[in-house]
Design an enzyme around this catalytic site. Structure first.
Site, PDB file in Angstrom:
ATOM      1  N   PRO A   1     -19.696  37.887   9.380  1.00 61.64           N
ATOM      2  CA  PRO A   1     -19.594  36.758  10.273  1.00 61.64           C
ATOM      3  C   PRO A   1     -19.984  35.448   9.602  1.00 61.64           C
ATOM      4  CG  PRO A   1     -21.212  38.392  11.008  1.00 61.64           C
ATOM      5  CD  PRO A   1     -20.932  38.621   9.596  1.00 61.64           C
ATOM      6  N   GLU A   2     -19.136  34.474   9.784  1.00 62.63           N
ATOM      7  CA  GLU A   2     -19.431  33.112   9.373  1.00 62.63           C
ATOM      8  C   GLU A   2     -19.621  32.325  10.685  1.00 62.63           C
ATOM      9  OE1 GLU A   2     -16.663  31.670   6.369  1.00 62.63           O
ATOM     10  OE2 GLU A   2     -16.140  33.700   5.804  1.00 62.63           O
TER      11      GLU A   2
ATOM     12  N   LYS B   1     -25.358  30.599  10.041  1.00 60.52           N
ATOM     13  CA  LYS B   1     -24.936  31.950  10.423  1.00 60.52           C
ATOM     14  C   LYS B   1     -26.079  32.723  11.082  1.00 60.52           C
ATOM     15  CE  LYS B   1     -22.065  31.635   6.318  1.00 60.52           C
ATOM     16  NZ  LYS B   1     -21.914  32.069   4.912  1.00 60.52           N
TER      17      LYS B   1
ATOM     18  N   ARG C   1     -23.332  48.358   6.808  1.00 58.98           N
ATOM     19  CA  ARG C   1     -23.942  48.234   5.477  1.00 58.98           C
ATOM     20  C   ARG C   1     -25.445  47.958   5.510  1.00 58.98           C
ATOM     21  NH1 ARG C   1     -19.983  44.690   1.796  1.00 58.98           N
ATOM     22  NH2 ARG C   1     -21.502  45.220   0.201  1.00 58.98           N
TER      23      ARG C   1
ATOM     24  N   ARG D   1     -23.226  17.239  -9.241  1.00 65.74           N
ATOM     25  CA  ARG D   1     -23.159  18.702  -9.230  1.00 65.74           C
ATOM     26  C   ARG D   1     -21.948  19.168 -10.031  1.00 65.74           C
ATOM     27  NH1 ARG D   1     -26.771  20.760  -5.042  1.00 65.74           N
ATOM     28  NH2 ARG D   1     -26.304  22.752  -6.035  1.00 65.74           N
TER      29      ARG D   1
ATOM     30  N   ARG E   1     -17.334  35.733  -6.254  1.00 70.05           N
ATOM     31  CA  ARG E   1     -16.626  35.847  -4.975  1.00 70.05           C
ATOM     32  C   ARG E   1     -15.131  35.707  -5.207  1.00 70.05           C
ATOM     33  NH1 ARG E   1     -20.138  34.850  -0.804  1.00 70.05           N
ATOM     34  NH2 ARG E   1     -18.721  36.204   0.320  1.00 70.05           N
TER      35      ARG E   1
END
Length: 278
Positions: free
Chosen positions: A2-3, A69, A118, A159, A268
């Site tokens: 879930p985001e 989240k 999980r 950055r 990712r």
DNA sequence: CGGGGCTCCTGTGCGC
DNA sequence: TGCGCACAGGAGCCCC
């Protein structure tokens, strides 16, 4: 799993159904759910589970909150449970197949089950939840008016990390995960590998509404459900029917028909269009 | 600071 | 069919 949109969907369900409810029983099948957001490899905070459970009995829920989240179930005495579903956590009013890691029983007969294939999900009890490090370190919310191109320009300044990684960084903007980062970058025409500091203000002027649109549209569609995500009634969302890049590697780009490419950024998987995203 | 790698876990899907 | 590996909506930590 879930985001922000998925957690927001669950939060609204909980708020509608459980506000004002009193906890009469709390069963913990898997005590590791109370890791208290401590380092995964390091020493875990010692938690007296039975003491914690006793303390929750008779607490009345005043409000639910979402920050990034995270979900907070706040009680009338100001204390709260902070929950994070991580990858596969589910909050369900009915327990279907398989065991729940924890179960809440309320005075009205309502129930709430925390299931989690999980087992990365966590619950933490707090008497001052907004001050907990996990919450206090979060960046701005993307949907409450604070997210502007100027804010991102400032945050991405200096950055050298990729813009995809920076969007996943919860201390800058919270709630965006791998799905919506990929979708927003596609809609803004920005290549996910670009260094944060290289993104021009005109591009950020595209990115901000792209982020807000993908998140808002997904809330409208009750979240992305390819594998495990479901709402509190166990129902799937519809966002997976509308994604344009996430999970669509080797498929044609909706704009230029070029095949979408999948790469790795900081471990990712990220899908993008090599033609449309500059 | 950033990225790679590893950790916490379990399940699925693919290539051989 | 079966096995082993890669990978999965998260995120913290260590190391270089």
């Amino acid at each position: 799993m879930p985001e922000l949109p998925e957690v927001e969907t669950i939060k609204r369900d909980l708020e509608k159904n459980l506000t004002g409810q009193v906890i009469t029983q709390f069963i913990v099948e898997d005590p590791r759910i109370f890791t208290g957001f401590s380092p995964s490899g390091g020493p875990r905070r010692k938690i007296n589970i039975s003491h914690l459970i006793r303390g929750l009995i008779n607490k009345k829920i005043s409000q639910f909150f979402r920050r990034g989240k995270y979900l907070a179930m706040e009680f009338v005495d100001g204390s709260a449970l902070i929950l994070h579903l991580r990858m596969t956590g589910q909050l369900l009013f009915k327990n279907g197949e398989g065991k729940a890691r924890a179960a809440f029983y309320f005075g009205s007969g309502k129930k709430l089950f925390f299931k989690d294939r999980r087992r990365f999900g966590e619950i933490q009890f707090s008497t001052d939840w907004k001050k907990e490090k996990s919450i206090a370190s979060l960046g701005i919310e993307p949907l409450n008016g604070n997210l502007t191109a100027q804010f991102l320009k400032e945050s991405f300044k200096e950055r050298s990390a990729s813009v995809h990684s920076l969007l996943l960084n919860q201390t800058i903007v919270c709630g965006i995960g791998n799905i919506y980062a990929a979708e927003a970058l596609f809609r803004a025409g920005i290549r996910p590998t670009r260094k944060g500091k290289s993104i021009r203000i005109e591009e950020l002027n595209q990115l901000v509404p792209a982020i807000q649109q993908v998140l808002n549209a997904s809330i409208q569609n009750r979240g992305y459900s390819m594998s495990t995500y479901v709402d509190t009634l166990g129902k799937k969302g519809k966002t997976q029917l509308f994604t344009q890049v996430y999970g669509k590697e080797d498929q044609p780009c909706v704009h230029c028909k070029n095949l979408l490419k999948k790469i790795k950024i900081s471990g990712r998987g990220v899908v993008y269009c090599t033609q449309c995203q500059k």
